[in-house]
Design a protein around this motif. Sequence first.
Motif, PDB file in Angstrom:
ATOM      1  N   VAL A 180       8.222  17.242 -10.418  1.00  0.00           N
ATOM      2  CA  VAL A 180       9.061  16.738  -9.325  1.00  0.00           C
ATOM      3  C   VAL A 180       8.984  15.215  -9.273  1.00  0.00           C
ATOM      4  CG1 VAL A 180       9.430  16.762  -6.834  1.00  0.00           C
ATOM      5  CG2 VAL A 180       8.810  18.873  -8.018  1.00  0.00           C
ATOM      6  N   VAL A 181       7.768  14.660  -9.368  1.00  0.00           N
ATOM      7  CA  VAL A 181       7.596  13.204  -9.334  1.00  0.00           C
ATOM      8  C   VAL A 181       8.344  12.545 -10.486  1.00  0.00           C
ATOM      9  CG1 VAL A 181       5.906  11.339  -9.514  1.00  0.00           C
ATOM     10  CG2 VAL A 181       5.391  13.358  -8.135  1.00  0.00           C
ATOM     11  N   LYS A 182       8.283  13.155 -11.662  1.00  0.00           N
ATOM     12  CA  LYS A 182       8.971  12.601 -12.829  1.00  0.00           C
ATOM     13  C   LYS A 182      10.489  12.608 -12.631  1.00  0.00           C
ATOM     14  CE  LYS A 182       9.568  13.298 -17.804  1.00  0.00           C
ATOM     15  NZ  LYS A 182       9.229  14.169 -18.968  1.00  0.00           N
ATOM     16  N   ALA A 183      11.030  13.712 -12.087  1.00  0.00           N
ATOM     17  CA  ALA A 183      12.475  13.803 -11.869  1.00  0.00           C
ATOM     18  C   ALA A 183      12.939  12.767 -10.847  1.00  0.00           C
ATOM     19  CB  ALA A 183      12.843  15.213 -11.413  1.00  0.00           C
ATOM     20  N   ILE A 184      12.154  12.545  -9.785  1.00  0.00           N
ATOM     21  CA  ILE A 184      12.525  11.559  -8.765  1.00  0.00           C
ATOM     22  C   ILE A 184      12.489  10.151  -9.327  1.00  0.00           C
ATOM     23  CG2 ILE A 184      11.830  10.553  -6.557  1.00  0.00           C
ATOM     24  CD1 ILE A 184      10.865  13.318  -5.714  1.00  0.00           C
ATOM     25  N   ALA A 217      19.140  17.027 -12.256  1.00  0.00           N
ATOM     26  CA  ALA A 217      17.788  17.431 -12.646  1.00  0.00           C
ATOM     27  C   ALA A 217      16.822  17.347 -11.466  1.00  0.00           C
ATOM     28  CB  ALA A 217      17.304  16.565 -13.807  1.00  0.00           C
ATOM     29  N   MET A 218      16.977  16.300 -10.646  1.00  0.00           N
ATOM     30  CA  MET A 218      16.113  16.147  -9.474  1.00  0.00           C
ATOM     31  C   MET A 218      16.376  17.262  -8.463  1.00  0.00           C
ATOM     32  SD  MET A 218      15.824  12.966  -6.801  1.00  0.00           S
ATOM     33  CE  MET A 218      17.491  13.271  -6.208  1.00  0.00           C
ATOM     34  N   GLY A 227       4.063  20.197  -2.848  1.00  0.00           N
ATOM     35  CA  GLY A 227       5.153  20.534  -3.754  1.00  0.00           C
ATOM     36  C   GLY A 227       5.854  19.307  -4.299  1.00  0.00           C
ATOM     37  N   MET A 228       6.038  18.285  -3.438  1.00  0.00           N
ATOM     38  CA  MET A 228       6.681  17.056  -3.887  1.00  0.00           C
ATOM     39  C   MET A 228       5.795  16.251  -4.823  1.00  0.00           C
ATOM     40  SD  MET A 228       9.706  17.048  -2.558  1.00  0.00           S
ATOM     41  CE  MET A 228      10.228  15.339  -2.690  1.00  0.00           C
ATOM     42  N   ALA A 229       4.478  16.521  -4.796  1.00  0.00           N
ATOM     43  CA  ALA A 229       3.549  15.775  -5.653  1.00  0.00           C
ATOM     44  C   ALA A 229       3.362  16.409  -7.027  1.00  0.00           C
ATOM     45  CB  ALA A 229       2.191  15.651  -4.953  1.00  0.00           C
TER      46      ALA A 229
END
Length: 621
Positions: free
Chosen positions: A525-529, A469-470, A519-521
Amino acid sequence: MELDPDDVFRDDEDDPENELFQERESTKEYVVYLVDASPKMFSTSSSAEDQKNESHFHIVVSCIAQSLKSQIINRSYDEVAICFFNTREKKNKQDLNGVFVYTVAERDSLDRPTARFIKEFDRIDESFANDIGSQYGIVSGSHENTIYNALWVAQGLLRKGSAKTADKRILLFTNEDDPFGSIKGAAKTDMTRTTLQRAKDAQDLGISIELLPLNRPGEEFRDLIGLEGGDLALFMPSAGQKLEDMKDQMRKRMFTKRIVKRISFMIASGLSIELNSYALIRPTVPGVTTWLDSVTNRPLKTERLFICADTGALMQEPPKRFQSYKNENIIFSSAELSEIKRVSTGDLRLLGFKPLSCLKDYHNLRPSTFLFPSDKEVVGSTRIFIALHRSMLRLQRYAVAFYGNPSNPHLVALVAQDEIIINGGQLEPPGMHMIYLPYSDDIRNIEEFHSSTDVVPRATDDQVKKAAAMMKRIYLKDFSVCQFANPALQRHYAVLQALALEEDEMPDINDETLPDEEGMARPAVVKAIEEFKLSVYGEDYDEESESAGNGKVSEASKKRKAIAENAVKESANYNWADLADNGKLKDLTVQELKYYLSAHGLPLTGKKETLISRILTHMGK
């Protein structure tokens, strides 16, 4: 001179630069930029979407100037000429009307680009109307044919050099697809015929003519008397993207794939064909250091002479090497040494075929070489190559061959590649990739755990699911290494350009290798990480303590942890949702905005507007 054992089998022709297939001066290019200077090229009509009201002439000049700046660094030995047609003034050796060959003092018409040439050409817009002028060269009632004259002048400029050692090209820029529109009847037919014949004569001499068209808003570019470019369907610059599209097209046209070397491919006893090899992708490195004379600033030529130790006189004959054997010096001549270290000829010899499934990814140790047939020396090579190529694709086989590089022979795999066409344009050409197969010493066995106490960690199904998912969230679509430039090389070239052109400011360099913080924020994306980290390390995992090891936390880690705890405490004093809804985030200071970002583990870099945007994105506003 005693033999050096390490030097005996080193081939002078196979230096590290040849291993990377660096371009050599023997493959230089002669290019003539043929630019239409008619009044239509100076019109600035544009669509409503086009914010930059630029003429086509300005666009062409900008693209050529940018190409010359790149060329003076990357391919300084190539020679160029700039020729305008449909001009008021004339300047050419043939003394033809309507054609002006542009150059500067201390430079030939066709020569290497110099700093002065580039600087003055970059400002030609300011002086073109007074010094050269623009006018329609083909008008009704006149027998002048400026396109014919321009092709004649360009062909005369390209008489320099041999077609066997240099590529000769004419790049034609125009926005007029019907140059004889004002001519009627037999005169138009005659002009079209003679112009086409002049173009064919140039092509028979090994000169390629390529068209880079510019279309006006709402119009399509039609065939220009048979000189359309091969990529005409792929390139039609829109009104709002003319400059960038033209620069991209120029880059594709100028950075052509040059032949690295010609190879003889032995298919069977008495049957061999000719192949051209191309280096598709190679690492770009800064140019080699060139020593200059302190007075003339010209490159120095290095020479090596041997002096006799007994007499002090210069040795006229080439030195001989020797090897001691049983108290006797065995003397070798240069020709004998060359023969000793020449393991084999440079031919490519077919050994057999194997299924494609036998070829593994880890067999590719270095960039492959692309092979394409040529009938220049061996007539019929293309026909035999096509038959072999089609059979390999149909049977899903690759060929195993021996490439007898003189000092570094290799077993290679020849993998056939089919042609790929998208939207009427060729994306991948047909041919074969020559993959250099590894020796047994190049493949290392995977180290195995010999201790019974060592247990190989295995990921659980949940961890695999969270990792997938990440990766899906941060996956880059249509990724290619060619999309990103080396920032160190770009800065290096920018400094060289600023010094050569005496520019006051260095061009800005965009580092495309930096992480995409925005993009990383993104919340998804933050939730998947975070879910992945939680599945692997658990809720009680302390990253700072783990990195320090043995429970000893460094002072820097303590400081960072204290800052984070303080940010969480301070962030709790603000009603962030209310501030965001009422648009009052802009009233806060940068430090106050960083309280929220630190408390939620978001990046802290960027201007105030970037920080506010990052907060709103995280809150889903």
